[in-house]
Design a protein around this motif. Structure first.
Motif, PDB file in Angstrom:
ATOM      1  N   GLU A 114       0.858  -1.181   0.000  1.00  0.00           N
ATOM      2  CA  GLU A 114       0.000   0.000   0.000  1.00  0.00           C
ATOM      3  C   GLU A 114       0.895   1.231   0.000  1.00  0.00           C
ATOM      4  O   GLU A 114       1.782   1.355   0.841  1.00  0.00           O
ATOM      5  CB  GLU A 114      -0.901   0.010   1.231  1.00  0.00           C
ATOM      6  N   LEU A 115       0.666   2.137  -0.948  1.00  0.00           N
ATOM      7  CA  LEU A 115       1.464   3.354  -1.055  1.00  0.00           C
ATOM      8  C   LEU A 115       0.697   4.518  -0.451  1.00  0.00           C
ATOM      9  O   LEU A 115      -0.431   4.800  -0.852  1.00  0.00           O
ATOM     10  CB  LEU A 115       1.815   3.642  -2.514  1.00  0.00           C
ATOM     11  N   ARG A 116       1.338   5.200   0.512  1.00  0.00           N
ATOM     12  CA  ARG A 116       0.731   6.372   1.128  1.00  0.00           C
ATOM     13  C   ARG A 116       1.710   7.533   1.053  1.00  0.00           C
ATOM     14  O   ARG A 116       2.917   7.344   1.251  1.00  0.00           O
ATOM     15  CB  ARG A 116       0.401   6.104   2.602  1.00  0.00           C
ATOM     16  N   PRO A 117       1.233   8.765   0.803  1.00  0.00           N
ATOM     17  CA  PRO A 117       2.123   9.928   0.840  1.00  0.00           C
ATOM     18  C   PRO A 117       2.845  10.008   2.185  1.00  0.00           C
ATOM     19  O   PRO A 117       2.213   9.796   3.233  1.00  0.00           O
ATOM     20  CB  PRO A 117       1.173  11.113   0.637  1.00  0.00           C
ATOM     21  N   VAL A 118       4.133  10.299   2.164  1.00  0.00           N
ATOM     22  CA  VAL A 118       4.908  10.282   3.412  1.00  0.00           C
ATOM     23  C   VAL A 118       4.382  11.287   4.434  1.00  0.00           C
ATOM     24  O   VAL A 118       4.481  11.058   5.638  1.00  0.00           O
ATOM     25  CB  VAL A 118       6.404  10.545   3.152  1.00  0.00           C
ATOM     26  N   GLU A 119       3.821  12.379   3.948  1.00  0.00           N
ATOM     27  CA  GLU A 119       3.342  13.398   4.873  1.00  0.00           C
ATOM     28  C   GLU A 119       1.885  13.176   5.270  1.00  0.00           C
ATOM     29  O   GLU A 119       1.312  13.989   5.996  1.00  0.00           O
ATOM     30  CB  GLU A 119       3.537  14.781   4.252  1.00  0.00           C
ATOM     31  N   ALA A 120       1.286  12.084   4.792  1.00  0.00           N
ATOM     32  CA  ALA A 120      -0.082  11.736   5.175  1.00  0.00           C
ATOM     33  C   ALA A 120      -0.179  10.215   5.321  1.00  0.00           C
ATOM     34  O   ALA A 120      -1.105   9.595   4.811  1.00  0.00           O
ATOM     35  CB  ALA A 120      -1.074  12.251   4.139  1.00  0.00           C
ATOM     36  N   ALA A 121       0.785   9.649   6.026  1.00  0.00           N
ATOM     37  CA  ALA A 121       0.846   8.185   6.148  1.00  0.00           C
ATOM     38  C   ALA A 121      -0.158   7.635   7.145  1.00  0.00           C
ATOM     39  O   ALA A 121      -0.398   6.428   7.186  1.00  0.00           O
ATOM     40  CB  ALA A 121       2.254   7.758   6.548  1.00  0.00           C
ATOM     41  N   GLY A 122      -0.762   8.487   7.956  1.00  0.00           N
ATOM     42  CA  GLY A 122      -1.696   8.009   8.960  1.00  0.00           C
ATOM     43  C   GLY A 122      -0.972   7.450  10.177  1.00  0.00           C
ATOM     44  O   GLY A 122       0.259   7.455  10.253  1.00  0.00           O
ATOM     45  N   LYS A 123      -1.742   6.948  11.128  1.00  0.00           N
ATOM     46  CA  LYS A 123      -1.166   6.400  12.359  1.00  0.00           C
ATOM     47  C   LYS A 123      -0.648   4.995  12.080  1.00  0.00           C
ATOM     48  O   LYS A 123      -1.408   4.089  11.775  1.00  0.00           O
ATOM     49  CB  LYS A 123      -2.222   6.371  13.463  1.00  0.00           C
ATOM     50  N   LEU A 124       0.653   4.824  12.198  1.00  0.00           N
ATOM     51  CA  LEU A 124       1.286   3.532  11.966  1.00  0.00           C
ATOM     52  C   LEU A 124       1.618   2.869  13.299  1.00  0.00           C
ATOM     53  O   LEU A 124       1.763   3.543  14.322  1.00  0.00           O
ATOM     54  CB  LEU A 124       2.568   3.711  11.146  1.00  0.00           C
ATOM     55  N   PRO A 125       1.744   1.532  13.318  1.00  0.00           N
ATOM     56  CA  PRO A 125       2.035   0.842  14.572  1.00  0.00           C
ATOM     57  C   PRO A 125       3.468   1.078  15.041  1.00  0.00           C
ATOM     58  O   PRO A 125       4.314   1.596  14.309  1.00  0.00           O
ATOM     59  CB  PRO A 125       1.800  -0.632  14.234  1.00  0.00           C
ATOM     60  N   PHE A 126       3.717   0.649  16.275  1.00  0.00           N
ATOM     61  CA  PHE A 126       5.027   0.804  16.908  1.00  0.00           C
ATOM     62  C   PHE A 126       5.436   2.279  16.840  1.00  0.00           C
ATOM     63  O   PHE A 126       4.616   3.151  17.081  1.00  0.00           O
ATOM     64  CB  PHE A 126       6.060  -0.114  16.244  1.00  0.00           C
ATOM     65  N   ASP A 127       6.692   2.548  16.484  1.00  0.00           N
ATOM     66  CA  ASP A 127       7.166   3.926  16.305  1.00  0.00           C
ATOM     67  C   ASP A 127       7.443   4.188  14.823  1.00  0.00           C
ATOM     68  O   ASP A 127       8.338   4.957  14.472  1.00  0.00           O
ATOM     69  CB  ASP A 127       8.411   4.192  17.137  1.00  0.00           C
ATOM     70  N   HIS A 128       6.680   3.546  13.949  1.00  0.00           N
ATOM     71  CA  HIS A 128       6.956   3.637  12.518  1.00  0.00           C
ATOM     72  C   HIS A 128       6.753   5.043  11.953  1.00  0.00           C
ATOM     73  O   HIS A 128       7.419   5.416  10.983  1.00  0.00           O
ATOM     74  CB  HIS A 128       6.117   2.617  11.757  1.00  0.00           C
ATOM     75  N   ASN A 129       5.869   5.845  12.551  1.00  0.00           N
ATOM     76  CA  ASN A 129       5.740   7.235  12.113  1.00  0.00           C
ATOM     77  C   ASN A 129       7.027   8.008  12.375  1.00  0.00           C
ATOM     78  O   ASN A 129       7.468   8.814  11.543  1.00  0.00           O
ATOM     79  CB  ASN A 129       4.573   7.918  12.815  1.00  0.00           C
ATOM     80  N   GLU A 130       7.634   7.761  13.512  1.00  0.00           N
ATOM     81  CA  GLU A 130       8.900   8.413  13.844  1.00  0.00           C
ATOM     82  C   GLU A 130       9.998   7.995  12.865  1.00  0.00           C
ATOM     83  O   GLU A 130      10.829   8.804  12.447  1.00  0.00           O
ATOM     84  CB  GLU A 130       9.306   8.057  15.278  1.00  0.00           C
ATOM     85  N   ILE A 131       9.995   6.725  12.473  1.00  0.00           N
ATOM     86  CA  ILE A 131      10.997   6.231  11.530  1.00  0.00           C
ATOM     87  C   ILE A 131      10.792   6.863  10.156  1.00  0.00           C
ATOM     88  O   ILE A 131      11.752   7.264   9.487  1.00  0.00           O
ATOM     89  CB  ILE A 131      10.953   4.696  11.447  1.00  0.00           C
ATOM     90  N   VAL A 132       9.531   6.977   9.719  1.00  0.00           N
ATOM     91  CA  VAL A 132       9.239   7.620   8.436  1.00  0.00           C
ATOM     92  C   VAL A 132       9.700   9.074   8.455  1.00  0.00           C
ATOM     93  O   VAL A 132      10.312   9.564   7.490  1.00  0.00           O
ATOM     94  CB  VAL A 132       7.736   7.529   8.106  1.00  0.00           C
ATOM     95  N   ASP A 133       9.420   9.785   9.531  1.00  0.00           N
ATOM     96  CA  ASP A 133       9.836  11.188   9.642  1.00  0.00           C
ATOM     97  C   ASP A 133      11.358  11.317   9.563  1.00  0.00           C
ATOM     98  O   ASP A 133      11.881  12.235   8.916  1.00  0.00           O
ATOM     99  CB  ASP A 133       9.337  11.785  10.961  1.00  0.00           C
ATOM    100  N   ALA A 134      12.069  10.403  10.216  1.00  0.00           N
ATOM    101  CA  ALA A 134      13.533  10.441  10.191  1.00  0.00           C
ATOM    102  C   ALA A 134      14.056  10.171   8.780  1.00  0.00           C
ATOM    103  O   ALA A 134      15.033  10.792   8.334  1.00  0.00           O
ATOM    104  CB  ALA A 134      14.096   9.417  11.168  1.00  0.00           C
TER     105      ALA A 134
END
Length: 222
Positions: A114-134
């Motif tokens: 599933e492809l999601r825009p990086v700036e609108a990825a939604g709430k991801l499990p674990f700390d995956h949002n933090e990893i995407v931001d990094a």
């Protein structure tokens, strides 16, 4: 307590796989097959297999191959995310990577990812949002002084396509004349002889280029 009696943390590798889709920089997600967060889209990742993986890079290559059908793409270690809070099961360590892939290379695994825009990825499990931001911060930081963003393109591309990739990655508009002049001054590209492409915007067939080296680094911003 003897050292051997201490519990070992969960050790995984997670990959922020980035591509371009519908003009946006997107992250590829894969539904988790098991708890915790079963059925929830998450970063592509997996456990370290100590019996077969000689190092973390080998883990990343195995995961990309087995879960996304990808080989020979650009990837780079991002950083390590580790705490007692990032995974509800136990103390956890994730060695995170980011990877860049042309959209066409994902066709074989498109039904799984599933492809999601990086700036609108939604709430991801674990700390995956933090990893995407990094990963986004790293890509934009390095994109200002390297040809890494070009790895989102096929091996052969037009100057307009290259500029569009830099604009998407950096999140800003670039003057076409200044961009072309800077790229030419840096001597990063070579013309693909004997090949041109007809585009909708150009009246004449457009010159095609490729990078002279897989990754080039330069001193000044584009």
């Amino acid at each position: 307590m003897a050292e051997a009696e201490f519990a070992r943390p969960i050790v995984t590798v997670d990959i922020v796989l980035l591509t371009l889709h519908e003009g946006k920089l997107c992250v590829a997600l894969l539904q988790r097959p098991a708890e915790p967060f079963a059925g929830v889209p998450a970063l592509i990742g997996g456990y370290v297999h100590t019996d077969e993986d000689p190092d973390a890079e080998a883990v990343a290559r195995r995961i990309l191959r087995s879960k996304a059908g990808l080989e020979g793409i650009f990837f780079e270690q991002l950083r390590t995310f580790a705490s007692a809070r990032r995974d509800p099961r136990d103390w956890s360590v994730s060695i995170a990577y980011f990877a860049l892939v042309p959209r066409g290379a994902l066709e074989g695994s498109a039904s799984l990812l599933e492809l999601r825009p990086v700036e609108a990825a939604g709430k991801l499990p674990f700390d995956h949002n933090e990893i995407v931001d990094a990963a986004l911060e790293r890509l934009r930081g390095k994109g200002a002084y390297s040809t890494i963003p070009a790895r989102l393109l096929p091996a052969v591309f037009t100057m307009s396509e290259l500029q569009a990739v830099y604009e998407t990655v950096m999140g800003e508009r670039l003057d076409p004349s200044a961009f072309r002049r800077k790229i030419n001054d840096l001597d990063l590209l070579e013309v693909v002889e004997g090949e041109k492409r007809q585009t909708e915007r150009a009246r004449r067939p457009t010159t095609l280029y490729r990078l002279k080296t897989p990754i080039a680094v330069f001193d000044r911003r584009l």
